[in-house]
Write a protein that holds these residues in place. Structure first.
Motif, PDB file in Angstrom:
ATOM      1  N   CYS A 116      23.354 -28.495  28.812  1.00 46.83           N
ATOM      2  CA  CYS A 116      22.784 -29.837  28.790  1.00 46.83           C
ATOM      3  C   CYS A 116      23.466 -30.734  29.839  1.00 46.83           C
ATOM      4  N   ALA A 117      24.781 -30.722  29.870  1.00 40.71           N
ATOM      5  CA  ALA A 117      25.519 -31.580  30.803  1.00 40.71           C
ATOM      6  C   ALA A 117      25.350 -31.104  32.246  1.00 40.71           C
ATOM      7  N   GLY A 118      25.371 -29.781  32.462  1.00 41.50           N
ATOM      8  CA  GLY A 118      25.195 -29.236  33.807  1.00 41.50           C
ATOM      9  C   GLY A 118      23.810 -29.558  34.355  1.00 41.50           C
ATOM     10  N   ALA A 119      22.801 -29.453  33.481  1.00 41.26           N
ATOM     11  CA  ALA A 119      21.422 -29.744  33.904  1.00 41.26           C
ATOM     12  C   ALA A 119      21.271 -31.224  34.249  1.00 41.26           C
ATOM     13  N   CYS A 120      21.813 -32.101  33.401  1.00 43.34           N
ATOM     14  CA  CYS A 120      21.700 -33.554  33.660  1.00 43.34           C
ATOM     15  C   CYS A 120      22.389 -33.914  34.982  1.00 43.34           C
ATOM     16  N   CYS A 121      23.601 -33.400  35.181  1.00 37.56           N
ATOM     17  CA  CYS A 121      24.351 -33.756  36.393  1.00 37.56           C
ATOM     18  C   CYS A 121      23.744 -33.090  37.623  1.00 37.56           C
ATOM     19  N   GLY A 122      23.355 -31.826  37.507  1.00 39.18           N
ATOM     20  CA  GLY A 122      22.753 -31.121  38.646  1.00 39.18           C
ATOM     21  C   GLY A 122      21.487 -31.823  39.107  1.00 39.18           C
ATOM     22  N   LEU A 123      20.655 -32.209  38.147  1.00 45.06           N
ATOM     23  CA  LEU A 123      19.404 -32.887  38.501  1.00 45.06           C
ATOM     24  C   LEU A 123      19.687 -34.271  39.081  1.00 45.06           C
TER      25      LEU A 123
END
Ligand code: AMP
Ligand code: MN
Ligand code: MN
Length: 329
Positions: A25-32
């Motif tokens: 969840c955190a990786g997806a939010c930050c990556g995006l």
């Protein structure tokens, strides 16, 4: 779906994931967010998440820009994107999704029916990070974006060991490490390392776990009294059910702990047979076939025992049905 196409003309974009954020969840939010800030430099892109565990904060580029609350005077967003979650699990940022002009939902939980104006749900994707890579423009990926997405893939595949790992997942991971971040320390810190309290709680949970259903199910529950005695919190039980599943002969691991009086968090993992998302849905939860969770509202004692019985009966029925299947050939 291409995200730049979806949010074109937007001037203010918000992103969130689920409560108790994990690496995906955190990786997806930050990556995006890192991608959007690079591809649309004039656009305000904000990330809303509860505070991250230290290992994630240290290893996910962009995490230092996460907002843990909604600043006073925050205006409506032109687009608000929920990643790795349904709106109900997002927590404090949910009103921002509801009031946004354009609502977007990207998720890999098969129990998510899709929400908002534009939704992209793929129950076969290993992680939401894998899906984020699909929606962004690959030529703009850099070392930071690559690392953020890698954290999510590593988290949700258990470092490429779970059955949600596909050939395309491995290819993508190979592509991401080519950007040159230190993947060895990322894997160690994000997946394998435990805090002292996590190690302690794992020990206690394993010592208390009981075999059921001829050893095919391993079950452990810890009540709030036990947990508060040690001063443990929810994050201190991360990884317990996955470790329980590594016991010989076990196809289903059920770990339940009372997060506060009357509220129990169930975390389930399975090997080959049990669809734990189905069992979790009996209590309004969900997730994936091999990893799912739900919250059970019950008092300590008989009330909780009755609820656990319902959950375990469904697991037993699934194991039994599989046995019948084997007998019939
Ligand atoms: P956990 O056992 O908490 O690690 O959760 C296992 C998986 O199930 C994760 O992918 C969660 O996102 C998902 N999950 C947990 N609880 C729920 C829920 N109430 N609704 C939908 N998915 C859930
Ligand atoms: Mn997640
Ligand atoms: Mn996920």
């Amino acid at each position: 779906m291409k995200i730049l196409e979806t949010v074109k003309n937007c001037k203010r974009i918000g992103i969130t994931g689920h409560k108790n954020p994990d690496g995906d969840c955190a990786g997806a939010c930050c990556g995006l967010a890192l991608f959007l800030r690079k591809a649309m430099p004039g656009v305000q892109t904000d990330i809303y998440l509860e505070p991250l565990p230290e290992a994630l904060f240290e290893n996910i580029p962009g995490a230092e820009t996460i907002l843990n609350e909604i600043p006073a005077g925050t205006e409506q967003y032109d687009a608000f994107i929920i990643l790795d979650s349904i709106p109900e699990r997002t927590g404090f940022a949910e009103p921002l999704f509801e009031s946004a002009a354009l609502k977007v939902n990207i998720d890999h939980h098969k129990t998510n029916p899709g929400h908002g104006d534009v939704s992209y749900v793929d129950g076969n994707a290993s992680s939401t990070c894998e899906m984020v890579y699909d929606v962004i423009d690959s030529e703009m990926v850099d070392r930071k974006i690559a690392q953020a997405l890698y954290v999510g893939i590593v988290t949700d595949t258990g470092v490429f060991q779970y059955s949600n790992t596909r050939e395309s997942t491995m290819r993508l991971a190979g592509n991401l490490i080519s950007y040159g971040f230190d993947f060895t320390s990322v894997i160690r810190e994000v997946f394998f390392e435990r805090t002292y309290m996590q190690a302690k709680m794992l020990g206690i949970s394993l010592a208390r776990a009981e075999r059921m259903m001829d050893g095919a199910c391993l079950f452990c529950s810890l009540d709030n009294g036990t947990i508060t005695r040690y001063g443990a919190t929810r994050q201190d039980f991360e990884g317990v059910s996955a470790q329980m599943l590594l016991t010989e002969g076990v196809d289903c691991a059920v770990f339940i702990h009372e997060t506060k009086p009357g509220e129990w968090r169930a975390s389930m993992r399975s090997g080959n047979i049990v669809d734990v998302a189905r069992s979790a849905s009996l209590f309004g939860g969900g997730g994936h076939t091999r990893a799912a969770g739900c919250t059970i509202y019950a008092g300590t004692g008989t009330e909780f025992a009755e609820a656990a019985k319902i959950l375990l009966a469904d697991i037993a029925a699934q194991l039994e049905a599989d046995k019948d299947k084997d007998l019939k050939g």
